[in-house]
Enzyme design. Sequence first.
Site, short mmCIF file in Angstrom:
data_model
loop_
_atom_site.label_atom_id
_atom_site.label_comp_id
_atom_site.label_asym_id
_atom_site.label_seq_id
_atom_site.Cartn_x
_atom_site.Cartn_y
_atom_site.Cartn_z
N GLU A 250 0.53 -1.38 -0.16
CA GLU A 250 0.64 0.38 0.05
C GLU A 250 0.79 1.25 0.49
O GLU A 250 1.26 1.49 1.31
CB GLU A 250 -1.03 -0.23 1.34
CG GLU A 250 -2.09 0.92 0.99
CD GLU A 250 -2.01 2.16 1.52
OE1 GLU A 250 -1.48 3.38 0.82
OE2 GLU A 250 -2.38 2.84 2.96
N GLU A 259 4.67 11.11 0.02
CA GLU A 259 6.22 10.05 0.40
C GLU A 259 6.88 9.06 0.15
O GLU A 259 7.89 8.82 0.50
CB GLU A 259 4.85 9.65 2.06
CG GLU A 259 4.47 9.76 3.00
CD GLU A 259 3.29 8.70 3.19
OE1 GLU A 259 3.34 8.67 2.99
OE2 GLU A 259 2.59 9.58 5.04
#
Length: 526
Positions: A250, A259
Site C-alpha cells: 500500500e 511520501e
Amino acid sequence: MDTLKHFTLASITLLASTPPKLLSGPLSATFASASGFPELQFFLQPDGQPSLNFDLRITQLFRLGEFQSLCVSESSETIKEKTYSKGITIQFKEEEESSSFHGAFDLWKSEVIIQGSTLPNGTITKSKFDDKIESSSAKMYFHYYGQLLHQQNMLQDYVRTGSYYAAVMENQADFTGRVVVDVGAGSGILSLFAAQAGAKHVYAVEASEMADYAQKLIAGNPILGQRITVIKGKVEEVELPEKADILISEPMGTLLVNERMLESYVIARDRFLIPNGKMFPTVGRIHMAPFSDEYLYVEIANKSLFWQQQNYYGVDLTALHGTAFQGYFSQPVVDAFDPRLLVAPAASHVINFTTIKEEDLYEIDIPLKFTASVGTRIHGLACWFDVLFNGSTVQRWLTTAPGAPTTHWYQLRCVLSQPIYVMPGQEITGHLHMIAHSAQSYTINLTMSAKMWGPGAEQGGILQTSSCRLDLKEPYYRMSQPQAYSVAQDQQPNQLLQSQDLQLPSLDEDGLDFIQQPLSKFVDPT
C-alpha cells in the site's frame, strides 16, 4: 576473532523445506574461515561436524525478536553451477546469547564490508534510500508509521482495507502456492490476507518499529503466521532468501505520490520480483479537473487578514500581508468535496507500476487541457487518484474520487491565488509539474490558462494565466465533509465525474490494454 566460540541455540527452522522443518537442540553455531573465506557454521548433529554453512560474503542476519533471528544466503557469483537460496530462522534460549551472536556476526561481517563485497540484490555499503531522503524526514516518517494509532487509522479506512481484502481473496489463484513480498508491511495485515489466500510463504518487509508489532500480530494468528516471515529493514537494503511471484503493498500517499513510497515499491519490483510477476496494485491514475469553490477561496484568502492590522500592540503588520497571502495559497487543500464543484470533465495521468522506472518518479510533468462546461470563476485544480489490482480472476479498483465513499486520503485541491474566468465551451490549458524533494514529497508547480473564446478563437492566444507553487509535504487538512451546493447551470449532478470515468485515457507504449476498457467491465470499488 575467536573462531572457537560456540553459540548455543534452542532450535533452527529450515525455510527451504515444505513445510518448514523444525530442528531442536542440542544445536550450536560458530564463525570460522577454514575454507579461505568467513563462514557461519551450524552444528546440527552430535558428531561435532558442521552440517550447514553460510558464506558470510553473501549472508544477512535479521533480528525478528528478542530470541529469534533470520539468516538468509544466496549463491555466490563465483559458483558457475546454479544453486538456490537458503534461509533459516534461529531460536535462542536467552536474549544475552542472541545479542552476543549478533555482535559476533557484525564483527565478522565488517571484514566483508571493508573489502567492498556486494550482495546478490545490491551493495551492503550504500543505501539508495539514504542517498535521496534527508535523515530528519526519514526519522519522522518511520516514527509516525511505527505507532499503532496511525496503523489503526488506516485499518479503519474500510474502503482501503476492504478493497485490498477483496482484491486478494477474489484472486486466490494468483496467491495460492506463491511466494509473496509485502513491501512496507506496517501492521502485517496484507501479509495475513496473502496467507489467507494460500500463499506458500510471505516476507513482510517493514522498516519502522511497527515490524515488532507485526511480528506479535502474526504470532497471534499461528495458522497463518507459520507461513509469514517479518523482516525489519528497508526494501532498498534487505536481502530475501528467494524471489517473489507477487508483490503486495500500500504505497499510495496523498495525490498518489506523496511520501515517495512508490519509488520503494518499484525498487522492490526490480530487486525481488520474478520476470512477469504480479504487482498488487498494478496501475495508478491521477485524475485532475478544474473546480469552482468561492467558499474555499474566501476562506483561504481571509486567513491573511490578520496581517492587515496596522496597530497590533503598536506594530504595523501590513508589510507581511502579501507574503502571508501567498503562503496560505501554497498549501494544497486536503478534504472531501462535492463533485458538482468540477467545471470540466477530468483528465488522467497513468502510472504503470509494472514498467515505470524509479527515476521517472523524480519529476512528473502532466499537460492539462479541459473544456469548460459552465461559465464561472475557476479557483484551481482538483485531484484524486485510483489504483487497479489486475488479478487473473477479477480486476478491482480502489478509488478516492469525490462522491465515492470517503477514504483517509480524501481528495486534494490546488487553489490559485488569482482565479481565472471562463465561458461555456472555453478551452483551459496548463501544466501540473511535480518535482520530488528530499523531505519525501513533491514541490507542485501549477499553471492554468484560459484560451481565447468566441469569434477569432481559432487564431489561438491566451486571455488569462494564473500560477502557483505548492508544497505537497505541507497541506491544509480541511477535513470537512462535502457541503450542499446548488447545481451549476446546465449541469446535472455527477455529470462531469461520470464523463471521466467512462472515457479512460490510453496508456503510453508500455501501457496495458485492460486500462482502456470501460469501467463497467470491472468490479465497482464501492
